[in-house]
Design a protein around this motif. Structure first.
Motif, PDB file in Angstrom:
ATOM      1  N   MET A 223       0.834  -1.176   0.000  1.00 26.92           N
ATOM      2  CA  MET A 223       0.000   0.000   0.000  1.00 26.92           C
ATOM      3  C   MET A 223       0.883   1.246   0.000  1.00 26.92           C
ATOM      4  O   MET A 223       1.812   1.368   0.771  1.00 26.92           O
ATOM      5  N   GLU A 224       0.579   2.157  -0.872  1.00 18.03           N
ATOM      6  CA  GLU A 224       1.359   3.384  -0.989  1.00 18.03           C
ATOM      7  C   GLU A 224       1.046   4.332   0.162  1.00 18.03           C
ATOM      8  O   GLU A 224      -0.118   4.545   0.507  1.00 18.03           O
ATOM      9  N   GLU A 225       2.091   4.898   0.746  1.00 11.13           N
ATOM     10  CA  GLU A 225       1.884   5.814   1.845  1.00 11.13           C
ATOM     11  C   GLU A 225       1.681   7.218   1.306  1.00 11.13           C
ATOM     12  O   GLU A 225       2.396   7.650   0.404  1.00 11.13           O
ATOM     13  N   ARG A 226       0.701   7.902   1.845  1.00 11.51           N
ATOM     14  CA  ARG A 226       0.387   9.262   1.395  1.00 11.51           C
ATOM     15  C   ARG A 226       1.460  10.246   1.858  1.00 11.51           C
ATOM     16  O   ARG A 226       2.104  10.044   2.879  1.00 11.51           O
ATOM     17  N   PRO A 227       1.625  11.361   1.126  1.00 10.51           N
ATOM     18  CA  PRO A 227       2.610  12.372   1.544  1.00 10.51           C
ATOM     19  C   PRO A 227       2.203  13.027   2.864  1.00 10.51           C
ATOM     20  O   PRO A 227       1.033  13.021   3.234  1.00 10.51           O
ATOM     21  N   LEU A 228       3.201  13.584   3.534  1.00 14.59           N
ATOM     22  CA  LEU A 228       2.946  14.210   4.824  1.00 14.59           C
ATOM     23  C   LEU A 228       2.134  15.491   4.663  1.00 14.59           C
ATOM     24  O   LEU A 228       2.409  16.311   3.787  1.00 14.59           O
ATOM     25  N   PHE A 229       1.147  15.642   5.520  1.00 15.65           N
ATOM     26  CA  PHE A 229       0.347  16.862   5.606  1.00 15.65           C
ATOM     27  C   PHE A 229       1.040  17.841   6.558  1.00 15.65           C
ATOM     28  O   PHE A 229       0.998  19.048   6.371  1.00 15.65           O
ATOM     29  N   PHE A 230       1.717  17.257   7.578  1.00 17.02           N
ATOM     30  CA  PHE A 230       2.416  18.060   8.580  1.00 17.02           C
ATOM     31  C   PHE A 230       3.492  17.190   9.203  1.00 17.02           C
ATOM     32  O   PHE A 230       3.289  15.995   9.405  1.00 17.02           O
ATOM     33  N   TYR A 231       4.635  17.791   9.531  1.00 20.61           N
ATOM     34  CA  TYR A 231       5.682  17.083  10.262  1.00 20.61           C
ATOM     35  C   TYR A 231       6.409  18.087  11.141  1.00 20.61           C
ATOM     36  O   TYR A 231       6.729  19.191  10.689  1.00 20.61           O
ATOM     37  N   GLN A 232       6.654  17.689  12.396  1.00 23.64           N
ATOM     38  CA  GLN A 232       7.423  18.551  13.281  1.00 23.64           C
ATOM     39  C   GLN A 232       8.066  17.699  14.368  1.00 23.64           C
ATOM     40  O   GLN A 232       7.439  16.791  14.909  1.00 23.64           O
ATOM     41  N   THR A 233       9.331  18.005  14.671  1.00 24.35           N
ATOM     42  CA  THR A 233       9.993  17.415  15.831  1.00 24.35           C
ATOM     43  C   THR A 233       9.890  18.428  16.953  1.00 24.35           C
ATOM     44  O   THR A 233      10.359  19.562  16.810  1.00 24.35           O
ATOM     45  N   LEU A 234       9.258  18.029  18.041  1.00 20.21           N
ATOM     46  CA  LEU A 234       9.038  18.937  19.154  1.00 20.21           C
ATOM     47  C   LEU A 234      10.286  18.996  20.035  1.00 20.21           C
ATOM     48  O   LEU A 234      11.144  18.117  19.973  1.00 20.21           O
ATOM     49  N   GLU A 235      10.371  20.015  20.866  1.00 19.88           N
ATOM     50  CA  GLU A 235      11.538  20.185  21.740  1.00 19.88           C
ATOM     51  C   GLU A 235      11.722  19.030  22.715  1.00 19.88           C
ATOM     52  O   GLU A 235      12.823  18.757  23.151  1.00 19.88           O
ATOM     53  N   ASN A 236      10.646  18.340  23.070  1.00 18.83           N
ATOM     54  CA  ASN A 236      10.743  17.210  24.001  1.00 18.83           C
ATOM     55  C   ASN A 236      11.115  15.896  23.299  1.00 18.83           C
ATOM     56  O   ASN A 236      11.150  14.851  23.941  1.00 18.83           O
ATOM     57  N   GLY A 237      11.365  15.937  21.996  1.00 16.87           N
ATOM     58  CA  GLY A 237      11.808  14.756  21.260  1.00 16.87           C
ATOM     59  C   GLY A 237      10.730  14.029  20.490  1.00 16.87           C
ATOM     60  O   GLY A 237      11.028  13.154  19.676  1.00 16.87           O
ATOM     61  N   LEU A 238       9.463  14.349  20.762  1.00 18.23           N
ATOM     62  CA  LEU A 238       8.382  13.698  20.005  1.00 18.23           C
ATOM     63  C   LEU A 238       8.405  14.170  18.556  1.00 18.23           C
ATOM     64  O   LEU A 238       8.667  15.341  18.275  1.00 18.23           O
ATOM     65  N   MET A 239       8.125  13.233  17.659  1.00 26.34           N
ATOM     66  CA  MET A 239       7.988  13.578  16.248  1.00 26.34           C
ATOM     67  C   MET A 239       6.520  13.408  15.880  1.00 26.34           C
ATOM     68  O   MET A 239       5.950  12.335  16.116  1.00 26.34           O
ATOM     69  N   VAL A 240       5.931  14.445  15.359  1.00 28.40           N
ATOM     70  CA  VAL A 240       4.514  14.436  15.005  1.00 28.40           C
ATOM     71  C   VAL A 240       4.416  14.396  13.486  1.00 28.40           C
ATOM     72  O   VAL A 240       4.901  15.296  12.804  1.00 28.40           O
ATOM     73  N   GLU A 241       3.805  13.324  12.978  1.00 19.27           N
ATOM     74  CA  GLU A 241       3.587  13.184  11.536  1.00 19.27           C
ATOM     75  C   GLU A 241       2.087  13.126  11.285  1.00 19.27           C
ATOM     76  O   GLU A 241       1.382  12.396  11.976  1.00 19.27           O
TER      77      GLU A 241
END
Length: 133
Positions: A1-19
């Motif tokens: 299954m093809e993965e869709r492109p990112l709508f949003f991405y950010q690495t937070l200061e506490n180390g979490l990566m939000v995709e």
């Protein structure tokens, strides 16, 4: 299954990566299912357990369970959206997440609490299959 492109991405200061990926699709006539999949990725490191005496064993348990990082997916979803309203509903879901969820994720203690909760849930969950001897 093809993965869709990112709508949003950010690495937070506490180390979490939000995709965030937009998984929206038309499902009947002009009705759409608007879906934003939010993946919270947390690289496992010893700094996540600053106050725990058994930090090394907690880290080892987490790495045994999930490898080098934990991924916690969530879906923001609305069904039956007419085609003309898809963009506004997508924007509404995203604005609500930014206003209420993203600030919570940015808290410095959140990654450690998330990991402890996932480890606790793992200990209490029952296995799907039992070994029969």
């Amino acid at each position: 299954m093809e993965e869709r492109p990112l709508f949003f991405y950010q690495t937070l200061e506490n180390g979490l990566m939000v995709e965030v990926r937009d998984l929206s699709r038309r499902y009947f006539g002009d009705y759409h299912r608007v879906v934003l999949e939010v993946r919270i990725r947390l690289p496992l490191r010893i700094e996540l357990f600053p106050e725990d005496r058994d930090a090394q064993s907690l880290l080892a348990a987490a790495r045994t369970a999930w490898g080098e990082e934990v991924c916690s997916p969530t879906r923001l979803e609305r069904m039956g959206v007419p085609g003309a309203d898809v963009e506004s509903v997508r924007r509404e879901l995203w604005d609500s997440f930014v206003a209420h969820g993203l600030g919570y994720l940015r808290h410095p203690g959140y990654p450690g609490r998330l990991l402890r909760r996932l480890l606790a849930n793992r200990k209490t969950s029952r296995p799907i299959l039992k070994v029969i001897s």
